[in-house]
Design a protein around this motif. Sequence first.
Motif, PDB file in Angstrom:
ATOM      1  N   LEU A 374       0.827  -1.213   0.000  1.00 25.65           N
ATOM      2  CA  LEU A 374       0.000   0.000   0.000  1.00 25.65           C
ATOM      3  C   LEU A 374       0.859   1.259   0.000  1.00 25.65           C
ATOM      4  N   ILE A 375       1.899   1.267   0.820  1.00 23.32           N
ATOM      5  CA  ILE A 375       2.766   2.454   0.912  1.00 23.32           C
ATOM      6  C   ILE A 375       3.587   2.609  -0.367  1.00 23.32           C
ATOM      7  N   TYR A 376       4.098   1.508  -0.869  1.00 23.17           N
ATOM      8  CA  TYR A 376       4.929   1.537  -2.085  1.00 23.17           C
ATOM      9  C   TYR A 376       4.155   2.150  -3.248  1.00 23.17           C
ATOM     10  N   TRP A 377       2.948   1.657  -3.497  1.00 23.62           N
ATOM     11  CA  TRP A 377       2.191   2.140  -4.651  1.00 23.62           C
ATOM     12  C   TRP A 377       1.570   3.513  -4.403  1.00 23.62           C
ATOM     13  N   SER A 378       1.236   3.815  -3.146  1.00 26.22           N
ATOM     14  CA  SER A 378       0.725   5.156  -2.840  1.00 26.22           C
ATOM     15  C   SER A 378       1.781   6.212  -3.123  1.00 26.22           C
ATOM     16  N   PHE A 379       3.023   5.907  -2.785  1.00 27.14           N
ATOM     17  CA  PHE A 379       4.106   6.857  -3.058  1.00 27.14           C
ATOM     18  C   PHE A 379       4.240   7.108  -4.554  1.00 27.14           C
ATOM     19  N   ARG A 380       4.095   6.073  -5.343  1.00 26.00           N
ATOM     20  CA  ARG A 380       4.231   6.230  -6.798  1.00 26.00           C
ATOM     21  C   ARG A 380       3.032   6.940  -7.419  1.00 26.00           C
ATOM     22  N   VAL A 381       1.862   6.742  -6.846  1.00 26.05           N
ATOM     23  CA  VAL A 381       0.689   7.513  -7.285  1.00 26.05           C
ATOM     24  C   VAL A 381       0.902   8.992  -6.997  1.00 26.05           C
ATOM     25  N   MET A 382       1.385   9.297  -5.801  1.00 26.10           N
ATOM     26  CA  MET A 382       1.626  10.679  -5.415  1.00 26.10           C
ATOM     27  C   MET A 382       2.639  11.349  -6.347  1.00 26.10           C
ATOM     28  N   VAL A 383       3.780  10.722  -6.521  1.00 21.98           N
ATOM     29  CA  VAL A 383       4.843  11.311  -7.339  1.00 21.98           C
ATOM     30  C   VAL A 383       4.466  11.312  -8.819  1.00 21.98           C
ATOM     31  N   GLY A 384       3.898  10.209  -9.298  1.00 24.54           N
ATOM     32  CA  GLY A 384       3.548  10.111 -10.712  1.00 24.54           C
ATOM     33  C   GLY A 384       2.492  11.112 -11.130  1.00 24.54           C
ATOM     34  N   PHE A 385       1.407  11.191 -10.389  1.00 21.45           N
ATOM     35  CA  PHE A 385       0.351  12.151 -10.711  1.00 21.45           C
ATOM     36  C   PHE A 385       0.852  13.590 -10.520  1.00 21.45           C
ATOM     37  N   GLY A 386       1.659  13.791  -9.468  1.00 18.85           N
ATOM     38  CA  GLY A 386       2.196  15.132  -9.247  1.00 18.85           C
ATOM     39  C   GLY A 386       3.050  15.600 -10.410  1.00 18.85           C
ATOM     40  N   GLY A 387       3.909  14.729 -10.916  1.00 22.21           N
ATOM     41  CA  GLY A 387       4.737  15.078 -12.075  1.00 22.21           C
ATOM     42  C   GLY A 387       3.900  15.353 -13.308  1.00 22.21           C
ATOM     43  N   PHE A 388       2.893  14.520 -13.537  1.00 20.29           N
ATOM     44  CA  PHE A 388       2.008  14.732 -14.692  1.00 20.29           C
ATOM     45  C   PHE A 388       1.294  16.080 -14.593  1.00 20.29           C
ATOM     46  N   LEU A 389       0.797  16.428 -13.409  1.00 16.98           N
ATOM     47  CA  LEU A 389       0.047  17.674 -13.242  1.00 16.98           C
ATOM     48  C   LEU A 389       0.947  18.897 -13.409  1.00 16.98           C
ATOM     49  N   LEU A 390       2.212  18.781 -13.005  1.00 15.45           N
ATOM     50  CA  LEU A 390       3.143  19.891 -13.219  1.00 15.45           C
ATOM     51  C   LEU A 390       3.340  20.124 -14.718  1.00 15.45           C
ATOM     52  N   VAL A 391       3.550  19.047 -15.460  1.00 15.27           N
ATOM     53  CA  VAL A 391       3.687  19.175 -16.914  1.00 15.27           C
ATOM     54  C   VAL A 391       2.420  19.773 -17.516  1.00 15.27           C
ATOM     55  N   LEU A 392       1.269  19.316 -17.049  1.00 11.83           N
ATOM     56  CA  LEU A 392      -0.005  19.832 -17.557  1.00 11.83           C
ATOM     57  C   LEU A 392      -0.114  21.339 -17.345  1.00 11.83           C
ATOM     58  N   MET A 393       0.260  21.821 -16.169  1.00 14.89           N
ATOM     59  CA  MET A 393       0.158  23.256 -15.893  1.00 14.89           C
ATOM     60  C   MET A 393       1.095  24.063 -16.791  1.00 14.89           C
ATOM     61  N   PHE A 394       2.286  23.546 -17.019  1.00 18.97           N
ATOM     62  CA  PHE A 394       3.203  24.238 -17.929  1.00 18.97           C
ATOM     63  C   PHE A 394       2.624  24.291 -19.349  1.00 18.97           C
ATOM     64  N   VAL A 395       2.084  23.163 -19.813  1.00 14.88           N
ATOM     65  CA  VAL A 395       1.534  23.111 -21.174  1.00 14.88           C
ATOM     66  C   VAL A 395       0.342  24.043 -21.304  1.00 14.88           C
ATOM     67  N   VAL A 396      -0.542  24.026 -20.319  1.00 13.26           N
ATOM     68  CA  VAL A 396      -1.735  24.885 -20.353  1.00 13.26           C
ATOM     69  C   VAL A 396      -1.329  26.353 -20.331  1.00 13.26           C
ATOM     70  N   LEU A 397      -0.371  26.698 -19.471  1.00 10.13           N
ATOM     71  CA  LEU A 397       0.073  28.093 -19.393  1.00 10.13           C
ATOM     72  C   LEU A 397       0.716  28.528 -20.705  1.00 10.13           C
ATOM     73  N   TRP A 398       1.531  27.656 -21.293  1.00 11.73           N
ATOM     74  CA  TRP A 398       2.163  27.969 -22.578  1.00 11.73           C
ATOM     75  C   TRP A 398       1.107  28.161 -23.666  1.00 11.73           C
ATOM     76  N   ALA A 399       0.112  27.265 -23.706  1.00  8.31           N
ATOM     77  CA  ALA A 399      -0.930  27.356 -24.731  1.00  8.31           C
ATOM     78  C   ALA A 399      -1.756  28.624 -24.556  1.00  8.31           C
TER      79      ALA A 399
END
Length: 493
Positions: A374-399
Motif C-alpha cells: 500500500l505504501i509503495y504504490w501510494s508513493f508512486r501515485v503521489m509522485v507520478g500524478f504530481g509530475g504529470f500535473l506539473l507538466v499539464l500546468m506548464f503546457v496549459v500556461l504555454w498554450a
Amino acid sequence: MIANALVDWSRAQFALTAGYHWIFVPLTLGLAVIMATMESLYVIKKDEFWKRTAKFWMKLFAINFAVGIATGIILEFEFGTNWSNYSWFVGDIFGAPLAIEGMLAFFMEATFFAVMFFGWDKVSKKTHLFATWMTGIGASISAVWILIANAWMQRPVGMEFNPDTVRHEMVDFWALVTNPVAIVKFFHSVSSGWMTGAIFVIGISSWYLLKKRNVRFALASIRVAAVVGILGTFVLMGSGDGSGVLVAKYQPMKMAAAEGLEKGGECAPFSIVPGVEIPGMLSILATHDIDGCVPGIEDLLNGYTDHNGISYPSAQEKIAKGKRALQAFKEYRMLKDTNPAKAAEARRVLDENVDYFGYGYIDSPEELIPNVPLIYWSFRVMVGFGGFLLVLMFVVLWAEWKGKLEKMTWLQWVALWSIPLVYLAGQAGWIVAEVGRQPWVIQGLLPTKAAVSSVSVGAVQTTFFLFVAIFTLFLAIEIRIMLKAIKKGPEGV
C-alpha cells in the motif's frame, strides 16, 4: 481478536474522517491564494472584470470552506472518543497546538471570512482585499498548528515522561514549534493545496472553454491558477526532498516500506516500479550522498551498522529494552510509597530504557513492518500524478500565453479530467505519511494498539457506517451546490 478488531475499526474510522477532511482542506488553501491574487489585480488595475472573477471563485471557496469545517470538528472529537489512552498519555503536548489552532487561527479565519464574503461594497477595496488575504493566511496558520501536532507524532520532541502521572509532559514548547518535521510538513501540505486549487480552477475553466462560455474569464482564471500552481509545485518538490531526508533519519522503516527495500546499504537504488531501478538514487534522495546508507526492512529488524561505523540495535533488542522499561515502570508505581530504595532502582532502569518504552507493547518484530504494498504504490501515485500535473500546468500556461488554448479541445478535456488526479495524489501522500508509520501512533513511544479507547467494537462499527453516510452526504451536497454554481457561471464576465 476483539482487541485487534477494535484497533482496526478505530483506525478505519479515523482514516475515513481524515480522508474526507483532506478532500476539502487543500482546495481551501489553494483557492484562497488564487482568489486573493485575482482581487489584488482588481484593486491594482481597477478593472471590474477581476472583481467579478474573484467573486465567482470566492463563492466556490465558501461552499468548500463550510463543509471542511464540519469534518474537521468531528476529527478532533475522535481523539477523545476512540483514542482516549492516547489523549491521556500525551494530551499535555498534543492538546497545546490544537488549542492554539482553535483559539487563534480558526477565529481569525471566521472573522475575516465574514468581512470577505459579506463585505463587498460595505468596506473599502483595500480593506476587503486585506480581509481576503487574511482569510487565506488564517487557513494556513490553522494548518501550521495542526501539522505541528502531527509532526510531533512523527518525531516526538520537547517532552519528558512522568511516571507519577503516567503522561508525557511538555518541557520545551519551542522545540515542538521548530520541529524540522513540522516545518517541512507545513510547506509540503500548503503547497499541495496550491496545486489542488490550481488544477481545480484550470479544470473548471476548461469546461467553460469546451462550452464556449465566459471565454475571457476562463482564460484569465487559467493564467492565474497555472502560475500559482507551478510555484506551489516547486515548493512541493523542495519540501518533498526535505521530507525524504527527515523520514530516512527519523522513520527509516517508512522509507524502506515506501521503496519496498528489503535489504539496504550504501548506494541504495531507487525503485521506479518493481524490477526497474536507478542505482544509487535512493541514497541521494535519502541522505544527499550517493554513498549514504539506507537500511532496508531486514536491516531494521535484524540490526545493522552504517557506513560511519554506527551500530543500530535489532527490533528484538528494542522490544527487550521496552519490556524492561514497562516492568520497571510497574515496579516504580507499586513501590514508590512503600519501598523508596527499590522504587529508585526501578526508576533508574526506567530512565535507561525509556526511549524504547513503546516497544514494550510490541509482541514480535514483524509488527513493526507497515503495509508495504500500500505504501509503495501510494508513493508512486503521489509522485507520478504530481509530475504529470506539473507538466499539464506548464503546457496549459504555454498554450494560453500563445493564444492557442481556446482551440485545443483535447487539452481542455485533459485538464478537466485531471481534477480527480490531484485529489488522488493528495490522499496517496497522506497514506504514505500515516500508514507508513504504523504500528506507531507516536513514533517509538506509543503503538496504535495501546492508544485505543476501551469501547465496544460494535459502537465503533456503528459510528463508522454512520460517518460514511454523513460524510458522503456532505460531499454529495457540496458537489451538487458547486455544480449548480458552475453551471450558472460568473456574473457579468
